[in-house]
Design a protein around this motif. Structure first.
Motif, short mmCIF file in Angstrom:
data_model
loop_
_atom_site.label_atom_id
_atom_site.label_comp_id
_atom_site.label_asym_id
_atom_site.label_seq_id
_atom_site.Cartn_x
_atom_site.Cartn_y
_atom_site.Cartn_z
N ARG A 52 0.80 -1.27 0.04
CA ARG A 52 -0.09 -0.09 -0.13
C ARG A 52 0.85 1.31 0.04
NH1 ARG A 52 -3.49 -3.24 3.70
NH2 ARG A 52 -5.26 -3.82 2.34
N ILE A 53 1.99 1.25 0.48
CA ILE A 53 2.82 2.51 0.76
C ILE A 53 3.56 2.47 -0.31
CG2 ILE A 53 3.03 2.62 3.18
CD1 ILE A 53 6.00 1.83 3.04
N VAL A 54 3.79 1.45 -1.22
CA VAL A 54 4.47 1.70 -2.49
C VAL A 54 3.48 1.88 -3.61
CG1 VAL A 54 5.48 0.25 -4.45
CG2 VAL A 54 6.22 -0.18 -1.88
N ALA A 55 2.16 1.60 -3.43
CA ALA A 55 1.27 2.03 -4.40
C ALA A 55 0.96 3.39 -4.03
CB ALA A 55 0.19 1.15 -4.25
N GLY A 56 1.23 4.08 -2.94
CA GLY A 56 0.97 5.59 -2.78
C GLY A 56 -0.58 5.45 -1.89
N GLU A 61 5.18 6.44 7.98
CA GLU A 61 5.10 7.39 9.05
C GLU A 61 6.68 8.15 8.97
OE1 GLU A 61 4.62 5.36 12.76
OE2 GLU A 61 2.48 5.71 12.47
N SER A 62 7.69 7.29 8.61
CA SER A 62 8.93 7.81 8.35
C SER A 62 9.68 6.92 7.43
CB SER A 62 9.96 7.66 9.88
OG SER A 62 9.89 6.19 10.15
N GLY A 63 10.83 7.44 6.80
CA GLY A 63 11.24 6.92 5.83
C GLY A 63 10.72 7.38 4.39
N THR A 64 11.32 6.72 3.15
CA THR A 64 10.78 7.32 1.69
C THR A 64 10.41 6.26 0.85
OG1 THR A 64 13.10 7.42 1.06
CG2 THR A 64 11.87 9.45 2.05
N VAL A 65 9.55 6.56 0.27
CA VAL A 65 9.14 5.76 -1.06
C VAL A 65 9.15 6.46 -2.35
CG1 VAL A 65 7.35 4.35 -2.17
CG2 VAL A 65 7.69 4.58 0.31
N ARG A 66 9.82 6.03 -3.26
CA ARG A 66 9.91 6.70 -4.71
C ARG A 66 9.83 5.91 -5.67
NH1 ARG A 66 9.66 10.23 -1.42
NH2 ARG A 66 10.95 12.06 -0.99
N ILE A 67 9.07 6.22 -6.58
CA ILE A 67 8.82 5.36 -7.86
C ILE A 67 9.21 6.50 -9.18
CG2 ILE A 67 7.13 4.36 -9.46
CD1 ILE A 67 7.25 3.25 -6.67
N GLU A 77 1.38 11.88 -10.89
CA GLU A 77 2.06 11.13 -11.80
C GLU A 77 2.81 9.97 -11.49
OE1 GLU A 77 1.85 11.82 -15.41
OE2 GLU A 77 0.27 12.98 -14.74
N ALA A 78 3.50 9.94 -10.19
CA ALA A 78 3.86 8.77 -9.64
C ALA A 78 2.75 7.51 -9.71
CB ALA A 78 4.64 9.11 -8.56
N ARG A 79 1.78 7.98 -9.19
CA ARG A 79 0.70 7.00 -9.10
C ARG A 79 0.19 6.52 -10.53
NH1 ARG A 79 -1.00 10.54 -4.94
NH2 ARG A 79 -2.51 11.25 -6.35
N ARG A 158 4.36 1.50 -15.14
CA ARG A 158 5.52 0.70 -15.16
C ARG A 158 5.79 -0.18 -14.25
NH1 ARG A 158 9.55 5.80 -15.33
NH2 ARG A 158 10.89 4.21 -15.64
N LEU A 159 5.02 -0.18 -13.10
CA LEU A 159 5.08 -0.94 -12.08
C LEU A 159 3.85 -1.43 -11.79
CD1 LEU A 159 6.23 -2.13 -9.23
CD2 LEU A 159 5.60 0.12 -8.41
N VAL A 160 3.62 -3.13 -11.52
CA VAL A 160 2.37 -3.62 -11.38
C VAL A 160 2.51 -4.12 -9.82
CG1 VAL A 160 0.67 -5.30 -12.16
CG2 VAL A 160 1.85 -3.98 -13.80
N LEU A 161 1.55 -3.97 -9.07
CA LEU A 161 1.45 -4.72 -7.62
C LEU A 161 0.50 -5.77 -7.52
CD1 LEU A 161 1.87 -1.52 -5.59
CD2 LEU A 161 3.67 -2.82 -6.45
#
Length: 325
Positions: A52-56, A61-67, A77-79, A158-161
């Motif tokens: 879910r956090i990778v999908a946006g 809570e902390s840290g980062t996710v980048r696509i 646009e990332a989503r 570009r990414l499939v979950l």
């Protein structure tokens, strides 16, 4: 990947809590373009939360996710670069497959002129042409799951979950879904698949990541992990003629065996050097109702057990062989 270029997906130090319960604890994860990562772990390990956090859908809570360098929670646009395939069928049962895809194409921002071609491309990719004009609610579970995947592909992500994409389908439907994922990969999409099915993960994945209690406890290229564990020792698999009684269970556990299904099959890695014949005689002498002993090369399930054993002796173990309908 070109030298110095970031992977398509980069998760760094991601944490997440839900109703006071910590579900992710500093997870680091990456996926290259065109790569398939299988996400494994017991129920409640944090697999769905990580997806879910990778999908946006949720922010960490902390840290980062980048696509592709962008934050999927904050940047539309990332989503748009992500196709999310939930475990539940998220389609309109009274609409046909083609009508469903047209609706999802519109929701993805595809204009009217381009929509027909986008629907046809998704039908071709998922091999759904023969059922395109049938209502989704009238289809088998396997066709519904393929349509569910097709609906997530309208914007050519570009990414499939995928969360348990073959749960509850028969072997023919599973093979058809795997063929869809293979075509996606050939087109350069990155795939993140959460599964309990080790045979499925072995067939599809380039790399595997194992979660437990919200932590990434083991990660690596599948071929290298299998090469290492198969160089160590083969496994013995004992098939019983009937469920073992208390004394037979105790004998099997003393010999290092653990049950892998309803109690009729037990498996262990043996370093003592006993061959199958000697092991058969030893167990039968202790009252174990052994019908057959098989020697097999360890697979991903052995890597999984080893990872959980290292992480803690009391963790639950969920095993699927991929042979269930």
């Amino acid at each position: 990947m070109n030298p110095g270029q970031e992977p398509l997906v980069v998760v760094r130090g991601a944490t997440l809590a839900y109703r006071g319960h910590r579900v992710l604890r500093g997870v680091d994860c990456r996926i290259e373009a065109g790569e398939t990562l299988a996400l494994l772990g017991p129920n409640g390990a944090g697999k769905s939360s990580l997806m879910r956090i990778v999908a946006g859908r949720l922010p960490p809570e902390s840290g980062t996710v980048r696509i592709a360098g962008a934050d999927p929670f904050r940047e539309r646009e990332a989503r748009r670069a992500i196709g999310w395939v939930p475990q539940e069928i998220a389609l309109y049962p009274r609409l046909t497959v083609a009508e469903n895809l047209s609706v999802f194409a519109q929701l993805s921002g595809i204009g009217r002129r381009e929509r027909k071609a986008a629907v046809q491309a998704a039908l071709d990719l998922a091999d759904l042409g023969e059922v395109a004009r049938r209502p989704v609610g009238h289809l088998s579970g396997g066709y519904q799951r393929r349509a569910n995947i097709a609906a997530s592909l309208m914007a050519r992500p570009r990414l499939v979950l995928l969360d348990e994409p073959t749960q509850g389908v028969d072997l023919h439907a599973r093979a058809a879904i795997h063929a869809v994922l293979a075509r996606l990969r050939e087109q350069g999409a990155a795939i993140l698949i959460a599964t309990h099915d080790f045979a499925e993960a072995e067939r599809l994945a380039d790399r595997v990541a194992i979660l437990a209690d919200g932590r990434l406890i083991h990660e690596g290229r599948l071929a290298l992990l299998l090469e290492r564990i198969r160089a160590e020792v083969p496994e013995h698999e004992v098939a019983l003629t009937n469920p073992a009684g208390p004394d037979a269970v105790a004998a099997l556990r003393r010999a290092g065996f653990t049950p892998i299904d309803t109690g009729l099959t037990w498996r262990a890695s043996h370093r003592a050097g006993l061959d199958g014949t000697a092991l058969l005689g030893s167990l039968r002498a202790q009252g174990v109702p052994v019908g057959e002993i098989r020697i097999r090369a360890p697979g991903l399930d052995a890597i999984y057990r080893e990872a959980l054993d290292r992480a803690g002796p009391d963790r639950p173990l969920t095993l699927h062989t991929g042979n269930e309908a």
